[in-house]
Design an enzyme around this catalytic site. Sequence first.
Site, mmCIF file in Angstrom:
data_model
loop_
_atom_site.group_PDB
_atom_site.id
_atom_site.type_symbol
_atom_site.label_atom_id
_atom_site.label_comp_id
_atom_site.label_asym_id
_atom_site.label_seq_id
_atom_site.Cartn_x
_atom_site.Cartn_y
_atom_site.Cartn_z
ATOM 1 N N THR B 14 0.827 -1.210 0.000
ATOM 2 C CA THR B 14 0.000 0.000 0.000
ATOM 3 C C THR B 14 0.862 1.261 0.000
ATOM 4 O OG1 THR B 14 -1.534 -1.277 1.352
ATOM 5 C CG2 THR B 14 -1.934 1.082 1.195
ATOM 6 N N VAL B 15 1.843 1.318 0.909
ATOM 7 C CA VAL B 15 2.669 2.522 1.026
ATOM 8 C C VAL B 15 3.609 2.648 -0.169
ATOM 9 C CG1 VAL B 15 4.373 3.731 2.441
ATOM 10 C CG2 VAL B 15 2.509 2.464 3.544
ATOM 11 N N LYS B 103 7.098 0.929 12.002
ATOM 12 C CA LYS B 103 7.074 1.263 13.432
ATOM 13 C C LYS B 103 7.529 0.095 14.302
ATOM 14 C CE LYS B 103 2.131 0.440 13.219
ATOM 15 N NZ LYS B 103 2.167 0.267 11.741
ATOM 16 N N GLU B 127 9.460 9.415 9.317
ATOM 17 C CA GLU B 127 8.249 10.210 9.526
ATOM 18 C C GLU B 127 6.986 9.363 9.377
ATOM 19 O OE1 GLU B 127 7.998 13.993 10.116
ATOM 20 O OE2 GLU B 127 6.403 12.727 10.921
ATOM 21 N N VAL B 130 4.886 6.942 12.261
ATOM 22 C CA VAL B 130 3.915 7.405 13.255
ATOM 23 C C VAL B 130 2.922 8.371 12.618
ATOM 24 C CG1 VAL B 130 3.588 8.598 15.450
ATOM 25 C CG2 VAL B 130 5.634 7.200 15.096
ATOM 26 N N GLU B 188 -8.288 -4.595 10.290
ATOM 27 C CA GLU B 188 -7.772 -5.825 9.697
ATOM 28 C C GLU B 188 -8.680 -7.000 10.064
ATOM 29 O OE1 GLU B 188 -5.015 -5.777 7.841
ATOM 30 O OE2 GLU B 188 -4.683 -3.643 8.231
ATOM 31 N N LYS B 203 4.085 3.083 18.309
ATOM 32 C CA LYS B 203 4.195 4.489 17.914
ATOM 33 C C LYS B 203 4.577 5.365 19.101
ATOM 34 C CE LYS B 203 0.829 3.945 14.170
ATOM 35 N NZ LYS B 203 -0.630 3.938 13.881
ATOM 36 N N GLY B 300 -3.404 5.076 5.400
ATOM 37 C CA GLY B 300 -3.792 5.246 4.011
ATOM 38 C C GLY B 300 -2.565 5.369 3.137
#
Lengths: 428, 428
Positions: B14-15, B103, B127, B130, B188, B203, B300
Amino acid sequence: MDKDINVGIFGLGTVGCGVVKILQDNADVIKKRLGFGINIKKVFSHTSKCKNLLSNYTYAKNYKELLDDDIDIVLELIGGTDVARKFVLEAIEHKKHIVSANKALLANHGFEIFSKATQNGVKIGFEASVAGGVPIIKVITRDLMANNIKSIKAIVNGTCNYILSQMFETHESFENILNKAIKEGYAERDPSFDIDGIDSAQKMAILAAISFNAKVEEKDVYVEGIRDIDFIDIDFASQLGYRVKLLGIASMNENKLLVRVAPYFIESDNVLAKVDGVYNAISVISDMTGQTTYVGKGAGSLPTASSVVADIIDIANDIQSGQVKSALQTGIFDNVEFVDVDNLESHYYIRFSVVDSVGVLGNIALVLSKYNISIKSVVQIGKGSDVVPLLVLTHKAKEANIKKAIKEIEKDHQNIIKNGTVLIRVLD
Amino acid sequence: MDKDINVGIFGLGTVGCGVVKILQDNADVIKKRLGFGINIKKVFSHTSKCKNLLSNYTYAKNYKELLDDDIDIVLELIGGTDVARKFVLEAIEHKKHIVSANKALLANHGFEIFSKATQNGVKIGFEASVAGGVPIIKVITRDLMANNIKSIKAIVNGTCNYILSQMFETHESFENILNKAIKEGYAERDPSFDIDGIDSAQKMAILAAISFNAKVEEKDVYVEGIRDIDFIDIDFASQLGYRVKLLGIASMNENKLLVRVAPYFIESDNVLAKVDGVYNAISVISDMTGQTTYVGKGAGSLPTASSVVADIIDIANDIQSGQVKSALQTGIFDNVEFVDVDNLESHYYIRFSVVDSVGVLGNIALVLSKYNISIKSVVQIGKGSDVVPLLVLTHKAKEANIKKAIKEIEKDHQNIIKNGTVLIRVLD
C-alpha cells in the site's frame, strides 16, 4: 563539535525578550541536540523589557554593529515596514542570514527581500510571522513539499477568535467582549488592526504565497473584519449547527487564486469550529495527504520566540553543513491571476435591520428573487422595538447578485430598511 | 542544477505504491521546488499492487541490487522485523540512507539501527512510522527543538478511534462496529494488533524516544486496549461530559518517564475529544510553545507515502548540501527510569458486573473505602436481567489501591460480582 553560531538581535520587545529567555534557559538542551551552541553576540534596541536578562551581553550603539563579521544570523524583531525593510536589505547585502517575525514586512516587501536573499545566498526564516508557535511555514514548505496544495482554511488571529468564542459562550455583545479583551490584554488599545482583518490578511498573503508558489501580497487579499458581528448572528448560526469564525481562505480553482479573510458560518463538526479562544488553527488540504490541521497559540512571547529559535537552529544547521538551502528560495514565485469574488457562489447569511411592519419580508423576497436568490430559511425577531433584525439564509447564489440585491433593497426601501445590513458567507 | 537523487524501493504494498504514484504524478512540482529530481532507480518486491505504474522501471532480482553504487536512498517498506532489520542494517553498511515506515522495526530495534547509522554517517527517515500523513516526527525533532517537552497525549490508531467514534454516534456494540470496520476496511481481519493497543504502543515508544531523548522501546510501554469497552461506558462518560478515547501518553515527572497506551475518559472540550473517525491527533505540551496539536489521517496509501517522500526530500537536500545532519542522530538517547504506574494517582471509572440484589453496593463500597478510595458518583442500571452493570467514578486514588480493591471484590464477593470488571482512567 562544530563552532558556535552567533546571532545579533534588533529589537527587545515581547518576542525579542522571549528569544533571549529561550536561548538562555534552554541553552543546554539546544546544545545537546544540535552539537553546538547559539550565542547572543550583540543586541540593539531602543527600549528593552528584559535588560536584566542581558547583563552579560553587549548592547550595540546602532544597528550597524549587528552587521559585524562575527555575527552569522540577525533577528529583525522590531516590526513595522520602514526601518525593518531598510535594516533587512542592508543585512542581506552584508551576507547575514535573517530571521524575522514581521508579517507586515513580508506581506508587503517579501518578494524584494527574498530575491535579494537569493542573490546573496542567504536564508530568510519567517516561521514566527504566521501563527506564533505553530510551525506552519515549515510544514507547508517542507513536509508537504511533495503535495499540490488545494486550499488553506485558517484561524490566524487570536484576538478575533477570542472575541467570537467569548460572544458564543457568554451571549454578550461585541463591544462588551472587546472591552474585556482589551482589559485582559487579548486585544490592543487600538484593536482595528486585528478586528478589521488586516493582521489576518497579512498572514494569509504569506501562507498563500508559499502554498501556491505565487506572488501574493497584502493588497491581493479580500478583507472583511468582525466589527459588525452581533450575538444575534452567532446565536442564529448555532441554531442551524454553525459556528461563526473569522477565517482566512486561500484556494486555487482553474488556475485562479482566491485569498480572502472574512467571517464565515462553519459547520460545528468542522475541526476549525472547535478551536476557541486565543488559539490559531490552520487546515491544509493537499492532493496526497488530504486534510491536516495544526493548532496552537498564535501569539505570546514564548510561543512566537520558540518559532524564531527554530528558524535560528534551521539556519545554523545549514551554516554548519556549508550550504544554505531553503525550500522557499529554490521555489519560484509565479505571477498568478486572482479570482473575481463577484463570480463566486456560496450560501449566504444576511441580517437586515427592518422596520417591524407588514409586507417587509415580501418586499425583500421580491428583490432577492429578481436576482435569482432563493431563501432557504428566514427568521424575524420581534423585539417590541420598531427596528428588528430579519435573518435570511439563502440557497447557493452568485456573490455579485447578493451585493446588488442588498444595495437595491437598501436604496429602494429606505422606509422599511435601516442601514447596517450584515452579510456572512457559509463555508462549503 | 544539482544532480538527481536515485532511490531504491523494497516493498510495493500500500505505502510503496503510494510513493511510486507521488514521485510520478508530482514529479514536476517536486523538481521545481527542489531544483533537482527524485528517480526511482530500482524496485524489489515479492508482490506488487502497482506493477502497471512501473513498466519503465527495473525490477531487481533480489534486494542486494538496491545496494548498488548509483542508489542514494533505499526505502524499507516491507514491514515486519526480521527481513526488514537485516536489510536495513546491510544497507547502512553500504552507506545507504534509509527511509522506513516500519514502526515495529523502530520500536524494537531502533537504537541498534540509529547507532549503526551514526557510525556510518547515514540518515534514517521515519516520519511515516507514526501518524501517517501528520509530520509529527519532524515537528518534535526540529520545530520544537528549543523546547523541553513535558508530555505527549495522542490518538495514534485510526482503527480504534473509528470504532470508539462509531460506538458514540450509533450507540451500537463494540462487536457490531468492529465487524462493520472490518467490512469497510478500517480494521484488519485480525484486529488484535490495533484494538489491543500494540500498534499505538509501538508508535508511542518512538514518540517518547524522540521527545525525551530517551531509550524507549515497545516493551517499556504499559498497554491496555479497547476490547472490553461497552457502549454503557461511552454513554456514562458523555453524561458526565467526557469522551472515551484510546490515548497514548508519554510524560516526564521527576526524571521518571511514563509511557502508556490505554482508554481514557477525556473532557469533551479537550481538542483530542473532538478528533473522530480514522483521524490521528498528537498534542505536544512543551515549556516554551505550550500546547500544540497536529491532526490528520493516520493511515492510508497516499498520506503515509507523502511522509515517506518528505523524508526522501529531506535526505536528498542533505546529500546535495554535502553534509547529512539529523537532529535525532546528534541527540543522545539516555537510559531513563520508568514510572511505576502503581504509584500514580488518578480518578477512575470502574464498571462492575453485579447480581441485582440488596447490599451489593454496600459490600463494594466497604472494600473501596478500606483502600482509601472514595466514590464520586455511582449508577446502577437495572435491566431486569439478573446481572447488571454498576458504574463507579472515584475521587483521586492510587492505582495500586484500585487494582487491589477490584481483585479483593472479585475474589471475596463471587456471589454478587461476575467477572469482567472494566477500569478506565480519567485524564487530568
